[in-house]
Scaffold this motif. Structure first.
Motif, PDB file in Angstrom:
ATOM      1  N   SER A   1     -27.288  65.690  47.788  1.00 42.63           N
ATOM      2  CA  SER A   1     -28.603  65.991  47.204  1.00 42.63           C
ATOM      3  C   SER A   1     -29.379  64.722  46.861  1.00 42.63           C
ATOM      4  O   SER A   1     -30.620  64.698  46.964  1.00 42.63           O
ATOM      5  N   CYS A   2     -28.677  63.651  46.469  1.00 38.56           N
ATOM      6  CA  CYS A   2     -29.377  62.414  46.087  1.00 38.56           C
ATOM      7  C   CYS A   2     -30.140  61.793  47.251  1.00 38.56           C
ATOM      8  O   CYS A   2     -31.116  61.071  47.047  1.00 38.56           O
ATOM      9  N   VAL A   3     -29.717  62.089  48.488  1.00 39.09           N
ATOM     10  CA  VAL A   3     -30.369  61.527  49.670  1.00 39.09           C
ATOM     11  C   VAL A   3     -31.791  62.051  49.817  1.00 39.09           C
ATOM     12  O   VAL A   3     -32.650  61.389  50.409  1.00 39.09           O
ATOM     13  N   TRP A   4     -32.077  63.218  49.258  1.00 41.07           N
ATOM     14  CA  TRP A   4     -33.388  63.854  49.421  1.00 41.07           C
ATOM     15  C   TRP A   4     -34.318  63.586  48.245  1.00 41.07           C
ATOM     16  O   TRP A   4     -35.466  64.040  48.248  1.00 41.07           O
TER      17      TRP A   4
ATOM     18  N   ILE B   1     -25.974  61.624  62.498  1.00 45.74           N
ATOM     19  CA  ILE B   1     -25.916  60.239  62.028  1.00 45.74           C
ATOM     20  C   ILE B   1     -26.639  60.100  60.694  1.00 45.74           C
ATOM     21  O   ILE B   1     -26.138  59.459  59.759  1.00 45.74           O
ATOM     22  N   TYR B   2     -27.801  60.717  60.580  1.00 51.15           N
ATOM     23  CA  TYR B   2     -28.601  60.632  59.353  1.00 51.15           C
ATOM     24  C   TYR B   2     -27.839  61.224  58.164  1.00 51.15           C
ATOM     25  O   TYR B   2     -27.707  60.585  57.111  1.00 51.15           O
ATOM     26  N   LEU B   3     -27.314  62.424  58.334  1.00 52.12           N
ATOM     27  CA  LEU B   3     -26.657  63.115  57.219  1.00 52.12           C
ATOM     28  C   LEU B   3     -25.320  62.467  56.850  1.00 52.12           C
ATOM     29  O   LEU B   3     -25.028  62.268  55.667  1.00 52.12           O
ATOM     30  N   LEU B   4     -24.508  62.137  57.850  1.00 57.73           N
ATOM     31  CA  LEU B   4     -23.205  61.532  57.559  1.00 57.73           C
ATOM     32  C   LEU B   4     -23.353  60.116  56.996  1.00 57.73           C
ATOM     33  O   LEU B   4     -22.564  59.692  56.155  1.00 57.73           O
ATOM     34  N   SER B   5     -24.375  59.390  57.451  1.00 62.69           N
ATOM     35  CA  SER B   5     -24.615  58.052  56.910  1.00 62.69           C
ATOM     36  C   SER B   5     -25.066  58.138  55.461  1.00 62.69           C
ATOM     37  O   SER B   5     -24.682  57.311  54.625  1.00 62.69           O
ATOM     38  N   GLY B   6     -25.901  59.137  55.164  1.00 62.86           N
ATOM     39  CA  GLY B   6     -26.300  59.350  53.778  1.00 62.86           C
ATOM     40  C   GLY B   6     -25.096  59.630  52.896  1.00 62.86           C
ATOM     41  O   GLY B   6     -24.974  59.112  51.782  1.00 62.86           O
ATOM     42  N   LEU B   7     -24.164  60.450  53.411  1.00 56.87           N
ATOM     43  CA  LEU B   7     -22.937  60.750  52.670  1.00 56.87           C
ATOM     44  C   LEU B   7     -22.081  59.503  52.499  1.00 56.87           C
ATOM     45  O   LEU B   7     -21.558  59.230  51.412  1.00 56.87           O
ATOM     46  N   GLY B   8     -21.936  58.732  53.574  1.00 58.57           N
ATOM     47  CA  GLY B   8     -21.146  57.504  53.495  1.00 58.57           C
ATOM     48  C   GLY B   8     -21.712  56.523  52.482  1.00 58.57           C
ATOM     49  O   GLY B   8     -20.968  55.883  51.730  1.00 58.57           O
TER      50      GLY B   8
ATOM     51  N   SER C   1     -32.214  55.710  51.673  1.00 56.62           N
ATOM     52  CA  SER C   1     -31.961  54.396  52.258  1.00 56.62           C
ATOM     53  C   SER C   1     -30.621  54.314  52.978  1.00 56.62           C
ATOM     54  O   SER C   1     -30.511  53.685  54.034  1.00 56.62           O
ATOM     55  N   GLY C   2     -29.586  54.946  52.419  1.00 58.82           N
ATOM     56  CA  GLY C   2     -28.287  54.923  53.080  1.00 58.82           C
ATOM     57  C   GLY C   2     -28.342  55.571  54.451  1.00 58.82           C
ATOM     58  O   GLY C   2     -27.781  55.060  55.426  1.00 58.82           O
ATOM     59  N   ALA C   3     -29.038  56.703  54.542  1.00 63.05           N
ATOM     60  CA  ALA C   3     -29.192  57.384  55.828  1.00 63.05           C
ATOM     61  C   ALA C   3     -29.998  56.540  56.805  1.00 63.05           C
ATOM     62  O   ALA C   3     -29.691  56.480  58.004  1.00 63.05           O
TER      63      ALA C   3
END
Length: 332
Positions: A126-129, A163-170, A188-190
């Motif tokens: 959720s923090c990615v959004w 890539i976007y979602l998994l990178s955000g999680l990573g 930013s992480g994504a």
């Protein structure tokens, strides 16, 4: 940017290529190769949808924030009061023109304690959004448009979306392992994951590019500058690094192109020489990247939910996110 080095049109079978003249005995084979090698362009719709989603979430956050009603007045008055309940927190509290930290926490900002001890693992996504302010949102969305649309046109929405979602999680996992005293939000992480994927895409598809060194140097400089900005205070560089490394590994897995000279079965003459779709080099990178990705996520998630503090295992790693100087201190 994955095409920064440019393709050699005569090798890639692009519109400017000139196969061996039609009177040549090999002209039929060259014609099929030109058809098979022309790069398919996907219609980009997922990246624009991500932009709309991020902007919508920010508007919702400002509506929930309701500065005129909830502002304590300690830091001054709300900014842009003509916006009503969408007006921003005082600049002394949030210089990015956005909501309060309590609003971001309420809506899903990344906070280590709640992830680990309150079973709120959903905050890793959720923090990615969420974004801290208009400036933060604009910077990330402009980057997403310039980087993401090009990648989606080349590789399709499924791979770029993963890539976007998994990178955000990573990025969220690494951030949670090292930062415990503040809330982290943003895409930013994504976005760094997309940059990492662009770098690995260039490396794994090395043979199909011209001006390889120039393309590699340009991309590395861009990545280095962005990571260097992350050592400033109040910037979560661990999310950047975690997202970048995740995207880098995913690029070797998801963004592999057929090797030079490969012709699809649909375009291959009956007597044509059969060539493997990918090189041994590409297969090797795929296997190594897949094993590393699984291992990194497994170790990271186990450490996180066991409550491990990454700073205890790496005494100097905090300098990756903030370097103290005479002008500022690091709180994390």
């Amino acid at each position: 940017m994955s095409n920064a080095g440019g393709r050699d049109p005569e090798r890639s079978g692009g519109p400017d290529s000139k196969p061996n003249g039609y009177g040549h005995p090999n002209s039929r084979v060259a014609y099929y190769y030109a058809q098979a090698s022309s790069e398919e362009q996907w219609t980009s719709w997922l990246v624009p949808l991500f932009v709309v989603a991020n902007v919508s979430v920010f508007v919702i956050a400002m509506y929930v924030n309701d500065c005129p009603k909830k502002n304590s007045g300690v830091y001054g008055s709300c900014v842009a009061r003509f916006l009503g309940r969408l007006s921003f927190q005082p600049l002394r509290e949030n210089p990015l023109f956005g909501p309060s930290s309590s609003t971001l926490e309420k809506l899903g900002g990344l906070e280590w304690y709640k992830v680990v001890h309150r079973n709120q693992g959903w905050r890793l996504i959720s923090c990615v959004w969420l974004h801290a302010g208009v400036i933060h949102l604009l910077a990330n969305m402009l980057s997403l448009v310039f980087i993401g649309i090009r990648l989606e046109q080349q590789f399709g929405f499924v791979r770029v979306g993963l890539i976007y979602l998994l990178s955000g999680l990573g990025g969220s996992v690494l951030s949670s392992l090292f930062i415990r005293s503040s809330i982290s939000v943003g895409a930013s992480g994504a976005l760094f994951g997309l940059l990492g994927a662009m770098l690995s895409e260039l490396l794994t598809n090395w043979t199909i590019y011209t001006n390889k060194a120039a393309a590699l140097f340009t991309l590395i400089v861009i990545i280095a500058i962005n990571l260097a900005v992350g050592i400033l205070p109040h910037v979560d560089n661990f999310a950047h690094i975690g997202g970048f490394l995740t995207g880098f590994l995913l690029g070797f897995i998801l963004l592999v192109r057929p090797q030079f000279g490969y012709v699809s079965r649909n375009y291959r003459p009956a007597n044509a020489h059969v060539k493997s779709k990918h090189t041994a080099y590409q297969y090797g990178l795929w296997v190594v990247a897949m094993l590393l990705l699984i291992a990194v996520f497994a170790v990271g998630l186990v450490m996180l939910f066991k409550g491990e503090n990454g700073n205890e295992h790496c005494k100097w790693c905090h300098y990756l996110s903030c370097v103290p100087t005479s002008r500022w201190k690091c709180d994390n």
